[in-house]
Design an enzyme around this catalytic site. Structure first.
Site, PDB file in Angstrom:
ATOM      1  N   GLU A 287      -3.610   6.011   1.374  1.00 46.10           N
ATOM      2  CA  GLU A 287      -3.387   4.625   1.769  1.00 46.10           C
ATOM      3  C   GLU A 287      -4.579   4.185   2.613  1.00 46.10           C
ATOM      4  O   GLU A 287      -4.944   4.864   3.584  1.00 46.10           O
ATOM      5  CB  GLU A 287      -2.087   4.518   2.552  1.00 46.10           C
ATOM      6  CG  GLU A 287      -1.724   3.112   2.947  1.00 46.10           C
ATOM      7  CD  GLU A 287      -0.319   3.002   3.515  1.00 46.10           C
ATOM      8  OE1 GLU A 287      -0.076   2.065   4.294  1.00 46.10           O
ATOM      9  OE2 GLU A 287       0.538   3.852   3.190  1.00 46.10           O
TER      10      GLU A 287
ATOM     11  N   LYS B 263       0.814  -1.220   0.000  1.00 45.12           N
ATOM     12  CA  LYS B 263       0.000   0.000   0.000  1.00 45.12           C
ATOM     13  C   LYS B 263       0.847   1.271   0.000  1.00 45.12           C
ATOM     14  O   LYS B 263       0.603   2.196  -0.775  1.00 45.12           O
ATOM     15  CB  LYS B 263      -0.923   0.010   1.226  1.00 45.12           C
ATOM     16  CG  LYS B 263      -1.954  -1.081   1.258  1.00 45.12           C
ATOM     17  CD  LYS B 263      -2.890  -0.924   2.441  1.00 45.12           C
ATOM     18  CE  LYS B 263      -2.247  -1.221   3.777  1.00 45.12           C
ATOM     19  NZ  LYS B 263      -1.871  -2.634   3.947  1.00 45.12           N
ATOM     20  N   THR B 264       1.817   1.322   0.897  1.00 48.60           N
ATOM     21  CA  THR B 264       2.619   2.541   1.027  1.00 48.60           C
ATOM     22  C   THR B 264       3.376   2.834  -0.261  1.00 48.60           C
ATOM     23  O   THR B 264       3.409   3.977  -0.733  1.00 48.60           O
ATOM     24  CB  THR B 264       3.594   2.411   2.211  1.00 48.60           C
ATOM     25  OG1 THR B 264       2.845   2.273   3.424  1.00 48.60           O
ATOM     26  CG2 THR B 264       4.494   3.637   2.320  1.00 48.60           C
TER      27      THR B 264
END
Length: 463
Positions: free
Chosen positions: A165, A121-122
């Site tokens: 995110e 995600k990051t």
């Protein structure tokens, strides 16, 4: 008060303001004109970066840190119910807002892209933030890690796109209503909150159901968990798949390693595009394709976005080079789930060639170690040698019988060269005695193992 600032958040107080997610929301609110205050357990570079924006940051948690005129108190799921500032908020009748609700409010009126998945995600959120910025679109973004300097995890941009995110760990991603949602993968994790894969799928189905009418779900066509989610959704939302699978809508035809970079070729809407991803590893190349697909779904020309993705050169703790000393490179990895550990070690193996790879691994959470300790140990077998630290507890209390020895035993059973070290202070000397010129050292885990990188480099430089 700046346009777009929710009235209830014009004087917010954040408990745990130094956290990755919390600090980002605090920063955006401050940039929109809010009088932001908060507290954190310890001093940090993030706290200093917030102060530079005019945010009041107290160190330590105490009832008197909460101003009587605060408009709300923002908390994350990590804040315990006995926190003195939370108790004071109840006495004063100040509303308590979960950070996901605060972030959702910041996205109202904009075009949100929400990036979800068990892993990646990051990185994917960062790729979008950087590449959209390169194109002059001035996005707002909230990321779970710093791009470079402390405080670079969030920005209030002048454009109409908001990249966020989306955290599944506590189901908080159910609060968002994205125009485009990305699901990178779906696996069982966060065992304190999810008892089974069915619960995980149900949670991701709820997230997908929040996509606004006419919006798009961008989802992996390779990952079995993501493919199962696509089957469960059964056409209830417009879906675009990406990946190396033959049936992917956006098909990756080649990922060619080039040192610490990759050249990626995709077929999107009948157009073949080849572009550079400036970080190593197939999994990062696929994250870039997810970002490209999401941008295209939002109407951004893929031929423009693809080269802009090369501007992303990494985010802190995602295979971040910390330095080199005595011919040894020290790299920091946030990987803490077996899938992430395997992906990062495979990426480093491809980049390192015949060089030895040494890992300093710190398990994160007792519950995760209890459920996945065996798989963590098996992942460490991909390294040439590993040192395993005690479990970093984060928000959890110990579980009887659950220690890092579970990982050590599994690693040895898989044929790994692994050593248990219980005192972090010993690590720089241990690694200095193991590492030879030309080798790579990875500090790996989601806890404070990241602090060891500079100490290892300092110890190596003394040799």
């Amino acid at each position: 008060m700046a346009p777009g600032l929710p009235t209830a958040m014009d004087r917010p107080h954040f408990i745990g303001i130094g956290g990755a997610g919390m600090s980002g929301i605090a920063k955006i609110l401050a940039q929109r004109g809010a009088a932001v205050a908060g507290s954190d357990a310890k001093e940090s570079a993030t706290a200093e970066a917030l102060r530079a924006l005019g945010v009041t940051v107290h160190i330590g948690h105490a009832a008197e840190h909460l101003a009587d005129d605060a408009s709300c108190v923002v908390v994350s799921s990590a804040i315990r119910s006995d926190n003195p500032e939370l108790a004071r908020a109840a006495e004063l009748g100040i509303p308590v807002v979960h950070r996901s609700d605060a972030l959702a409010a910041l996205m109202e009126g904009l075009r949100p892209i929400a990036v979800a998945g068990t892993h990646g995600k990051t990185t994917t959120t960062s790729m979008l933030a950087v590449s959209l910025g390169e194109l002059g679109l001035k996005p707002s973004y909230a990321i779970g890690g710093d791009l470079d300097v402390p405080g670079s995890n969030a920005l209030h941009g002048a454009g109409d796109i908001f990249v966020a995110e989306a955290d599944e760990s506590d189901r908080s991603f159910h609060k968002y209503a994205p125009e485009v949602a990305i699901v990178l993968n779906v696996e069982l994790d966060h065992h304190a909150n999810y008892a089974s894969m069915d619960e995980i799928y149900e949670s991701f189905e709820t997230f997908a159901g929040k996509i606004v009418p006419g919006g798009t779900l961008v989802i992996s066509g390779d990952h079995e968990g993501a493919r199962e989610l696509t089957r469960r959704l059964a056409g209830s939302v417009r879906t675009v798949t990406y990946g190396e699978a033959e049936d992917a809508d956006v098909r990756v035809s080649a990922v060619v390693p080039q040192g610490l970079k990759s050249r990626v070729t995709v077929l999107l809407d009948g157009q073949e595009l080849t572009f550079t991803v400036s970080v190593p590893g197939r999994h990062y190349a696929l994250n870039a394709v997810a970002a490209l697909t999401a941008g295209a779904a939002l109407g951004i020309p893929a031929a423009e976005l693809a080269p802009a993705l090369a501007a992303y050169t990494g985010v802190k703790r995602r295979l971040q080079l910390k330095g080199e000393a005595a011919g040894v490179q020290v790299i920091d990895s946030y990987a803490h789930h077996p899938t992430e550990m395997t992906a990062d070690l495979e990426a480093m193996r491809a980049a390192a060639g015949d060089s030895r790879i040494l890992v300093v691994f710190q398990p994160h959470l007792f519950s995760r170690t209890q459920e996945l300790g065996k798989e963590m140990g098996q992942a460490l077998a991909l390294a040439d040698a590993s040192v395993v630290l005690d479990i970093y507890p984060a928000r959890e209390d110990p579980i009887p019988g659950v220690t890092s020895e579970l990982i050590v035993e599994a690693a040895r059973a898989a044929g790994a060269d692994v050593t248990a070290v219980h005192d972090k202070a010993e690590i720089p000397g241990v690694i200095a005695g193991m590492a030879k010129p030309g080798e790579l050292v990875l500090t790996m885990g989601a806890g404070d193992v990241t602090d060891l990188g500079p100490l290892i480099l300092d110890r190596l430089s003394q040799q």
